[in-house]
Design an enzyme around this catalytic site. Structure first.
Site, PDB file in Angstrom:
ATOM      1  N   GLU A   1       0.824  -1.208   0.000  1.00 59.03           N
ATOM      2  CA  GLU A   1       0.000   0.000   0.000  1.00 59.03           C
ATOM      3  C   GLU A   1       0.860   1.261   0.000  1.00 59.03           C
ATOM      4  OE1 GLU A   1      -2.912  -0.435  -0.650  1.00 59.03           O
ATOM      5  OE2 GLU A   1      -3.396  -2.450   0.029  1.00 59.03           O
TER       6      GLU A   1
ATOM      7  N   HIS B   1       1.884   2.090  -3.550  1.00 59.65           N
ATOM      8  CA  HIS B   1       0.816   2.804  -4.259  1.00 59.65           C
ATOM      9  C   HIS B   1       0.824   4.285  -3.870  1.00 59.65           C
ATOM     10  CE1 HIS B   1      -1.175  -0.514  -6.205  1.00 59.65           C
ATOM     11  NE2 HIS B   1      -1.509  -1.122  -5.081  1.00 59.65           N
TER      12      HIS B   1
END
Length: 268
Positions: A59, A62
């Site tokens: 994450e 990202h």
């Protein structure tokens, strides 16, 4: 320039993540040294904490890529702190993937951080943001399997070797699933900027059900077998045998009976 636009506190690594990483380090040491009477619980804690660390890094990749792509709101949302509690869907990003690992040994792709895509210009940037997460799983798999493909297993305890093999299985599974061009998964996010507006509008309603559809397809006779054969082929290419991933999962599920062959190897 984009990094400077975030406050230092927005980029400070969270104590929550540091705690998880500490558990990974301590339990990894316990698996390596055989500190516990039985390796099962240590392997369980080591693999689970390492899996959560990889989800956080997924994450983060990202978010960090989105920040440099133009979304300056990322820092204020807490995504750069690696704190799993800051994710938009902590249940999808952390809890469900861990449950799937415990239940079936499947590297379930996590949920996504919320990125304000309208702030980002350029199709390549959008594609790279989507690809950054699963590429982190690829890198994690390469690191986990390094002792295997470098032929550097001399002196590595079997319990630790098996744990790395199982962790690599999770990373490869997560990377391949995430890269599928299915709405709702990162693979579709890679190609979406290159599709026409009409196609994107037609596909958009199916995004929430993409992952469910994938798992439904995997239950079709022959499809699931072919998928996991592909996973095993990738792992063999990285030097990890099916026996090593099996024993790793067997050790991980310490509440079940340990296979005598795996037990003999661990206690050799």
């Amino acid at each position: 320039m984009t990094t400077a636009a975030t406050r230092r506190s927005d980029r400070r690594i969270s104590p929550v993540f540091l705690g998880i990483a500490a558990i990974m380090a301590v339990t990894g040491w316990a698996v390596w040294t055989g500190f516990a009477a039985g390796p099962g619980l240590s392997v369980f804690l080591f693999v689970t904490s390492a899996w959560i660390v990889s989800l956080c890094l997924h994450e983060y990749a990202h978010a960090r890529t989105a920040l440099h792509g133009g979304d300056l709101t990322i820092g204020a949302k807490g995504y750069l702190t690696l704190n799993p509690l800051k994710y938009t869907h902590a249940l999808l990003s952390i809890v469900l993937p861990v449950i799937f690992v415990i239940m079936g040994g499947i590297g379930l792709p996590g949920g996504a951080v919320f990125i304000e895509r309208h702030r980002i210009r350029g199709r390549w940037k959008h594609s790279l943001i989507s690809a950054a997460g699963p590429l982190t799983n690829v890198l994690f798999a390469v690191v986990c399997t390094a002792p295997f493909w470098l032929d550097a297993l001399d002196g590595v305890p079997f319990a630790f070797r098996f744990a790395l093999g199982f962790l690599a299985l999770l990373q490869v599974t997560a990377a391949i699933l995430n890269f599928l061009p299915v709405p709702g998964l990162d693979g579709y996010g890679v190609i979406e900027p290159w599709l026409s507006h009409g196609v994107r509008r037609q596909v958009e309603p199916f995004a929430p059900f993409g992952l469910l559809a994938v798992f439904g397809v995997l239950f079709i006779p022959g499809v699931g077998e072919a998928f996991f054969d592909m996973i095993e082929a990738v792992l063999r290419g990285l030097g990890v045998s099916e026996a090593e991933t099996y024993c790793g999962q067997n050790l991980y599920r310490f509440w079940t009976d340990l296979n005598p062959v795996c037990d003999a190897a661990v206690n050799r």
